[in-house]
Every structure is written in C-alpha cells, then in structure tokens.
Design a protein around this motif. Structure first.
Motif, PDB file in Angstrom:
ATOM      1  N   SER A 178       0.825  -1.220   0.000  1.00 47.43           N
ATOM      2  CA  SER A 178       0.000   0.000   0.000  1.00 47.43           C
ATOM      3  C   SER A 178       0.856   1.266   0.000  1.00 47.43           C
ATOM      4  O   SER A 178       0.449   2.289  -0.565  1.00 47.43           O
ATOM      5  CB  SER A 178      -0.933   0.009   1.212  1.00 47.43           C
ATOM      6  OG  SER A 178      -0.204   0.144   2.423  1.00 47.43           O
ATOM      7  N   LEU A 179       2.042   1.210   0.621  1.00 48.55           N
ATOM      8  CA  LEU A 179       2.864   2.413   0.748  1.00 48.55           C
ATOM      9  C   LEU A 179       3.987   2.509  -0.274  1.00 48.55           C
ATOM     10  O   LEU A 179       4.449   3.604  -0.593  1.00 48.55           O
ATOM     11  CB  LEU A 179       3.476   2.472   2.161  1.00 48.55           C
ATOM     12  CG  LEU A 179       2.500   2.583   3.334  1.00 48.55           C
ATOM     13  CD1 LEU A 179       3.258   2.608   4.643  1.00 48.55           C
ATOM     14  CD2 LEU A 179       1.633   3.832   3.185  1.00 48.55           C
ATOM     15  N   ASP A 180       4.475   1.369  -0.772  1.00 43.42           N
ATOM     16  CA  ASP A 180       5.615   1.355  -1.697  1.00 43.42           C
ATOM     17  C   ASP A 180       5.393   0.216  -2.691  1.00 43.42           C
ATOM     18  O   ASP A 180       6.081  -0.796  -2.675  1.00 43.42           O
ATOM     19  CB  ASP A 180       6.910   1.167  -0.910  1.00 43.42           C
ATOM     20  CG  ASP A 180       8.148   1.595  -1.681  1.00 43.42           C
ATOM     21  OD1 ASP A 180       8.007   2.002  -2.853  1.00 43.42           O
ATOM     22  OD2 ASP A 180       9.253   1.517  -1.108  1.00 43.42           O
ATOM     23  N   SER A 181       4.399   0.409  -3.545  1.00 43.29           N
ATOM     24  CA  SER A 181       3.814  -0.691  -4.318  1.00 43.29           C
ATOM     25  C   SER A 181       4.775  -1.401  -5.257  1.00 43.29           C
ATOM     26  O   SER A 181       4.583  -2.575  -5.571  1.00 43.29           O
ATOM     27  CB  SER A 181       2.607  -0.180  -5.117  1.00 43.29           C
ATOM     28  OG  SER A 181       3.019   0.833  -6.023  1.00 43.29           O
ATOM     29  N   THR A 182       5.814  -0.735  -5.729  1.00 40.84           N
ATOM     30  CA  THR A 182       6.711  -1.375  -6.698  1.00 40.84           C
ATOM     31  C   THR A 182       7.932  -2.027  -6.049  1.00 40.84           C
ATOM     32  O   THR A 182       8.738  -2.652  -6.724  1.00 40.84           O
ATOM     33  CB  THR A 182       7.198  -0.353  -7.738  1.00 40.84           C
ATOM     34  OG1 THR A 182       7.921   0.698  -7.079  1.00 40.84           O
ATOM     35  CG2 THR A 182       6.024   0.246  -8.505  1.00 40.84           C
ATOM     36  N   ALA A 183       8.058  -1.877  -4.745  1.00 42.72           N
ATOM     37  CA  ALA A 183       9.221  -2.431  -4.048  1.00 42.72           C
ATOM     38  C   ALA A 183       9.140  -3.956  -3.973  1.00 42.72           C
ATOM     39  O   ALA A 183       8.056  -4.529  -3.829  1.00 42.72           O
ATOM     40  CB  ALA A 183       9.317  -1.851  -2.644  1.00 42.72           C
ATOM     41  N   GLN A 184      10.291  -4.606  -4.043  1.00 42.83           N
ATOM     42  CA  GLN A 184      10.328  -6.060  -3.889  1.00 42.83           C
ATOM     43  C   GLN A 184      10.181  -6.430  -2.413  1.00 42.83           C
ATOM     44  O   GLN A 184      10.774  -5.801  -1.531  1.00 42.83           O
ATOM     45  CB  GLN A 184      11.636  -6.624  -4.437  1.00 42.83           C
ATOM     46  CG  GLN A 184      11.776  -6.503  -5.935  1.00 42.83           C
ATOM     47  CD  GLN A 184      12.900  -7.360  -6.487  1.00 42.83           C
ATOM     48  OE1 GLN A 184      12.697  -8.108  -7.429  1.00 42.83           O
ATOM     49  NE2 GLN A 184      14.093  -7.256  -5.920  1.00 42.83           N
TER      50      GLN A 184
END
Length: 427
Positions: A178-184
């Motif tokens: 929800s806060l850093d959608s593209t992070a692994q």
C-alpha cells in the motif's frame, strides 16, 4: 618365514611404485569441465555483496574498494542505533554511499528491534515502525534499493505468543504494497532451507495472495546443499502453482566461519549460485566487532584481504556466464564459474574448493576468436586468515595451448583448499 618376507617386499614395492605414504588416503586429481558454448545468462555478479558489509563510514573509499567489485546486493538494518539490533550500518545512508556503484541495498526490517532473538512488542508498534522506515526510504530520493526483507530467521527468532509469524508476514506485506507498491518483498529468510517449513509458508502465501517477490534463506553450512535446496524450491513452486520467483541467499558462509571471505571456500558458493541463476547472495557476518569489511573480504578497515582480490576477478567478468560442471555438485569440492566475452575476446574461469592438490580443467567449445592457439594465464591468490592483508595476486604459469576440436586441457598442480585460482584465456 621366507614366504612372509616375500609378501612384505612385494607390499613395499607397490607402495614405493605408487608413491604413496602408508596410512595416507589416495585421491584422484579434481576435474572441472567448462562448456564455453552453453550460456547461462549475462554477467550479473549475483554473489558480490555482503551482510552489514558497508556502514555509514566504512569502507571509507567506495570508489577504490567497493566499486571495483561490481557489487550486487548488500543487506543492511532498516535503522541503526542503541535502540535497534545493530548500532551502525543503517540502510538508507548506506544506499546514499552506493549511488555511484552497481550496489543495491536490501532493507532488513527486523533489525528495527533490539536484542537476539528480536524483542518484538506488538503489531501496532511494528506497523508504526515499518511505516516510518518506508516513508524515510521514499523521502531519501535514492533508487538503489533491492527491496524489504520482512523478518530475519523466523525459524529461530520469532518468539511472540500473541501473534503468529504468518500474521506478521501478511499484514506487513499488505502495508508495503500500500505504501511502496513497486518495491520487492523478500522472505521468509530462514536460517537454513527446510522443505516442510518452506512448503507451509508458501502454501499460506499462495492462499492469502502474499507470495514474496524474492524467496530468501541462508546457507551457512558450506555450499554442498545449495543445488538440491534450489531444486526442491523449484519443485514446490510447480506443485503449488506459484510462478518461479527470484532467489536470494542473503547470508552465506563456509561451515567453518573463520573461512568467511576465503577464496577457496567462496568459489563453490559462487559457482552454484551462478549455475542455478540465483538473483542475489550476500557473504555472512560472523565477526560482530568488524562491520564494514565486505564480509571479511577486507583484512581491516583499509587493507584488502585475499577475498577482495578473488572477488575483484569476479567483478572483472563481463559478457555471458557459461556452464561449468564439477565432479560433485553436492559438495564443497572443487567448483568454478566462467564467462565468455566475445567483444573483448577473452574467457575467464575462477575456481577453488577442497582438492587433493591437482586440478584438471577441461575447456570445451572455445569461441572462434581464440583461434588455433590459446594463450593461457593461470593466477592464484593465497589466504592465511580473514585478518591477513594481501597485496595482490600471483602468476602460477603462462603458456600457449594448441586448440583441438575447440578444446584445451589445463592442469594446475600444487593447488590448496584455501586459495582461489583464475584461468584467463585469450588468442
């Protein structure tokens, strides 16, 4: 009596003829087969990274000590200080130091908490702390992050009786999305691979739509189990209907932790990581008084160790990684990894591992740019201890080999278990 004497003479003759000392085991020379015609993938330097190997100030010279290794991933604590698990080495400032290198940072969220096992409190406290880290990471403006490792070694460090690890995983997974959608998102980061434990975790993740982007565990008992562990994971993914995920072994070390960063012990690890297309791997950190030494590749804060030179050879690899087959893939014995660069017209093979003293390297399907005669340079780097500075590598020999049907055979005598070797081939 005469008959017994004849038998003794015959036995002694056999021993002398074979050149064998009574009571000493006899070993065959180690062999390694390099197939220059079978490409694994482009060069990634997947295993060039470490746990807590870089801090806010060490190593001091990033451009001369870190960048030449073409580092891949470093694992660092989300936060550092007296209230956290690690006093130094916080991920965000480290990412800032790596901006002009190939290095990326894996953020170890569990290190938000102090002590070992981690002093987890409650979910509200955890969610608030993780939210703070994510916001700090996004506000930093740095882009060289590998992802978030949600927890570290839950098989030994998850002690909460009020919250299950699966519940922590699911809620944290949703928070990051929800806060850093593209992070692994990385995990479960078990201390070692276990089929049943991994099956239970992935079954839960599949059912709750929270499968990690990168599946992670540690290999701290030597390299002998790596290939079978990866095969087992691949089988689990197929059985559970999970598309194959990236793999990170974000802590790896020989079972003798004094060999951390040793060239001879490192070679079989890197070889298996490359052969199995591991996405990232980090040298472990057993020397708690000495962070910032690239997983013992440095002998001190400023002096290079033998491991640094071996990983510099690794960092120098360009082009494509090609297939190398050891005698025994499920051992700590001699193993190696190789690249072919058609643009720069060279073949580089690095090797090491437990051996009897002689390593025979069969190099097949040599590229056409090598021609009818191959110029071969064999070098080594010797290791005494993790704290012993090493000034450079040494030439073993340099000679020309006639190429027959695309093949040459290079025999390296008098090798040892702790040194690392490079076979460098040009036309």
């Amino acid at each position: 009596m005469k008959k017994k004497f004849i038998g003794m003479v015959l036995s002694l003759s056999i021993i002398l003829t074979a050149g064998v000392i009574p009571g000493k085991p006899v070993f065959a020379a180690s062999t390694l087969n390099v197939d220059c015609g079978t490409t694994i993938r482009g060069v990634t330097h997947c295993a060039s990274g470490s746990l807590y190997g870089i801090t806010e100030s060490k190593p001091s010279d990033i451009s001369q000590i870190v960048a030449p290794l073409k580092p891949n991933v470093f694992t660092n604590p989300a936060l550092a200080g007296s209230q956290n698990q690690q006093p130094i080495g916080a991920a965000i400032p480290v990412a800032g130091r790596l901006t002009n290198t190939t290095g990326k940072v894996m953020i170890r969220l569990a290190d938000i908490y102090p002590k070992w096992p981690y002093a987890f409190t409650n979910m509200d406290d955890w969610i608030g702390k993780v939210t703070n880290v994510i916001n700090k990471k996004k506000a930093s403006g740095y882009s060289d992050f590998y992802g978030y490792e949600i927890w570290n070694e839950p098989d030994g460090t998850w002690k909460s009786t009020s919250v299950s690890f699966n519940d922590l995983w699911l809620k944290t997974y949703k928070l990051i999305r929800s806060l850093d959608s593209t992070a692994q998102i990385i995990g479960p980061s078990y201390s070692y691979y276990n089929h049943n434990r991994m099956n239970d975790f992935l079954t839960f993740c599949k059912a709750n739509n929270c499968v990690p982007d990168v599946i992670c565990w540690h290999e701290l008992g030597g390299s002998k189990n790596i290939s079978n562990d990866i095969k087992d994971l691949n089988s689990l993914e197929k059985t559970l209907g999970i598309p194959a995920k990236k793999i990170s072994i974000n802590e790896y070390c020989d079972s003798d932790h004094n060999a951390e960063g040793q060239p001879g012990a490192s070679a079989p690890f890197i070889a298996k990581f490359e052969r199995n297309k591991v996405d990232s791997a980090c040298i472990s950190w057993w020397w708690t008084g000495a962070p910032g030494r690239l997983g013992s590749l440095m002998a001190s804060d400023t002096q290079k160790g033998a491991g640094w030179w071996f990983y510099k050879w690794y960092g120098d690899m360009t082009g494509s990684m090609v297939n190398v087959t050891p005698q025994n893939d499920n051992s700590n014995g001699v193993d190696g990894f190789a690249c072919v660069d058609s643009s720069n017209k060279y073949v580089s093979i690095l090797l090491g591992g437990v051996n009897d003293g002689t390593v025979n390297v069969s190099i097949n399907k040599l590229p056409s740019f090598i021609g009818a005669s191959a110029n071969v340079k064999v070098e080594k780097v010797d290791w005494k201890s993790k704290d012993t500075p090493v000034s450079g590598t040494n030439l073993v020999f340099s000679k020309s080999y006639p190429v027959t049907n695309g093949t040459i055979n290079v025999s390296i005598p008098n090798t040892n278990n702790t040194s690392g070797y490079r076979v460098y081939i040009t036309n």
